[in-house]
Scaffold this motif. Structure first.
Motif, short mmCIF file in Angstrom:
data_model
loop_
_atom_site.label_atom_id
_atom_site.label_comp_id
_atom_site.label_asym_id
_atom_site.label_seq_id
_atom_site.Cartn_x
_atom_site.Cartn_y
_atom_site.Cartn_z
N PRO A 54 0.81 -1.22 0.00
CA PRO A 54 0.00 0.00 0.00
C PRO A 54 0.85 1.28 0.00
O PRO A 54 0.42 2.32 -0.47
CB PRO A 54 -0.82 -0.10 1.28
CG PRO A 54 -0.66 -1.48 1.78
CD PRO A 54 0.53 -2.07 1.14
N VAL A 55 2.06 1.19 0.52
CA VAL A 55 2.95 2.35 0.55
C VAL A 55 3.26 2.81 -0.87
O VAL A 55 3.37 4.01 -1.13
CB VAL A 55 4.26 2.01 1.30
CG1 VAL A 55 5.25 3.14 1.22
CG2 VAL A 55 3.97 1.64 2.74
N GLN B 281 2.89 6.71 -5.34
CA GLN B 281 2.48 7.02 -6.70
C GLN B 281 1.54 8.23 -6.73
O GLN B 281 1.66 9.08 -7.61
CB GLN B 281 1.77 5.81 -7.32
CG GLN B 281 1.40 6.00 -8.76
CD GLN B 281 0.74 4.78 -9.37
OE1 GLN B 281 0.28 3.89 -8.67
NE2 GLN B 281 0.68 4.76 -10.69
N LYS B 282 0.65 8.34 -5.76
CA LYS B 282 -0.24 9.51 -5.70
C LYS B 282 0.56 10.79 -5.46
O LYS B 282 0.30 11.82 -6.09
CB LYS B 282 -1.26 9.32 -4.59
CG LYS B 282 -2.32 8.30 -4.91
CD LYS B 282 -3.26 8.12 -3.74
CE LYS B 282 -4.22 6.97 -3.99
NZ LYS B 282 -5.07 6.71 -2.83
N ILE B 283 1.53 10.72 -4.54
CA ILE B 283 2.35 11.90 -4.25
C ILE B 283 3.16 12.30 -5.48
O ILE B 283 3.22 13.48 -5.85
CB ILE B 283 3.29 11.63 -3.05
CG1 ILE B 283 2.47 11.50 -1.76
CG2 ILE B 283 4.34 12.73 -2.90
CD1 ILE B 283 3.26 11.00 -0.58
N TRP B 284 3.77 11.33 -6.15
CA TRP B 284 4.56 11.60 -7.34
C TRP B 284 3.69 12.19 -8.45
O TRP B 284 4.09 13.14 -9.12
CB TRP B 284 5.25 10.33 -7.83
CG TRP B 284 6.07 10.57 -9.04
CD1 TRP B 284 5.77 10.22 -10.31
CD2 TRP B 284 7.32 11.24 -9.11
NE1 TRP B 284 6.76 10.62 -11.17
CE2 TRP B 284 7.73 11.26 -10.45
CE3 TRP B 284 8.14 11.83 -8.15
CZ2 TRP B 284 8.91 11.85 -10.86
CZ3 TRP B 284 9.33 12.42 -8.58
CH2 TRP B 284 9.69 12.42 -9.91
N THR C 115 2.16 16.84 -11.68
CA THR C 115 1.10 17.72 -12.17
C THR C 115 1.39 19.17 -11.81
O THR C 115 1.27 20.06 -12.66
CB THR C 115 -0.26 17.30 -11.59
OG1 THR C 115 -0.52 15.95 -11.96
CG2 THR C 115 -1.38 18.19 -12.07
N GLU C 116 1.80 19.41 -10.57
CA GLU C 116 2.10 20.77 -10.14
C GLU C 116 3.27 21.34 -10.93
O GLU C 116 3.26 22.52 -11.32
CB GLU C 116 2.39 20.80 -8.64
CG GLU C 116 1.16 20.56 -7.80
CD GLU C 116 1.48 20.36 -6.32
OE1 GLU C 116 2.66 20.50 -5.93
OE2 GLU C 116 0.54 20.07 -5.56
N PRO D 95 -9.43 20.93 -8.78
CA PRO D 95 -8.04 20.47 -8.84
C PRO D 95 -7.91 18.97 -9.11
O PRO D 95 -6.97 18.55 -9.78
CB PRO D 95 -7.47 20.81 -7.46
CG PRO D 95 -8.51 21.55 -6.73
CD PRO D 95 -9.76 21.53 -7.51
N GLY D 96 -8.85 18.18 -8.64
CA GLY D 96 -8.81 16.74 -8.91
C GLY D 96 -8.97 16.43 -10.38
O GLY D 96 -8.24 15.60 -10.95
#
Length: 126
Positions: free
Chosen positions: A26-27, A32-35, A40-41, A76-77
């Motif tokens: 799960p980590v 992957q979400k953080i990356w 995107t930013e 933003p999503g």
């Protein structure tokens, strides 16, 4: 009766029968979400820096800049999914351009079977 499987079919059957060799972590999903959010930013900052200053109201770059800015404020999503989608399309486009070029000496479909006309020699009386 099932027909005999070929060599690739047998390999596929063997791979499907094996348990997954990679554990589910799960980590990795969180990473992957953080990356994805960081990428995107970064892409947003880059695209917003390249906005034209004195563009007219129908300038395509100005329109894209405005729509991205509005999307960032309103949803933003959705913007993150949109940028990811555009990034994937850009990667596919680059893959398409990096393929082998068609040889130049291959005849086109319209010219197959046709012969060029021989030029007639003109005489003085014509």
């Amino acid at each position: 009766m099932r027909p005999e499987r070929g060599p690739l079919g047998r390999i596929a059957d063997e791979l499907a029968a094996r348990p997954s060799s990679y554990p589910v972590l799960p980590v990795l999903d969180e990473f992957q979400k953080i990356w994805s959010r960081m990428r995107t930013e970064s892409q947003l900052r880059q695209s917003l820096q390249e906005a034209p200053e004195n563009a007219g109201p129908l300038n395509s770059s100005a329109l894209v800049h405005r729509s991205i800015a509005m999307m960032r404020d309103l949803s933003p999503g959705y913007l993150q999914h949109f940028v990811s989608y555009v990034d994937d399309l850009s990667s596919l486009e680059q893959l398409g351009h990096s393929g082998p070029a068609a040889p130049r000496d291959v005849p086109q479909a319209a010219t197959i079977g046709k012969r060029p006309r021989a030029k007639k020699a003109r005489t003085r009386g014509e």
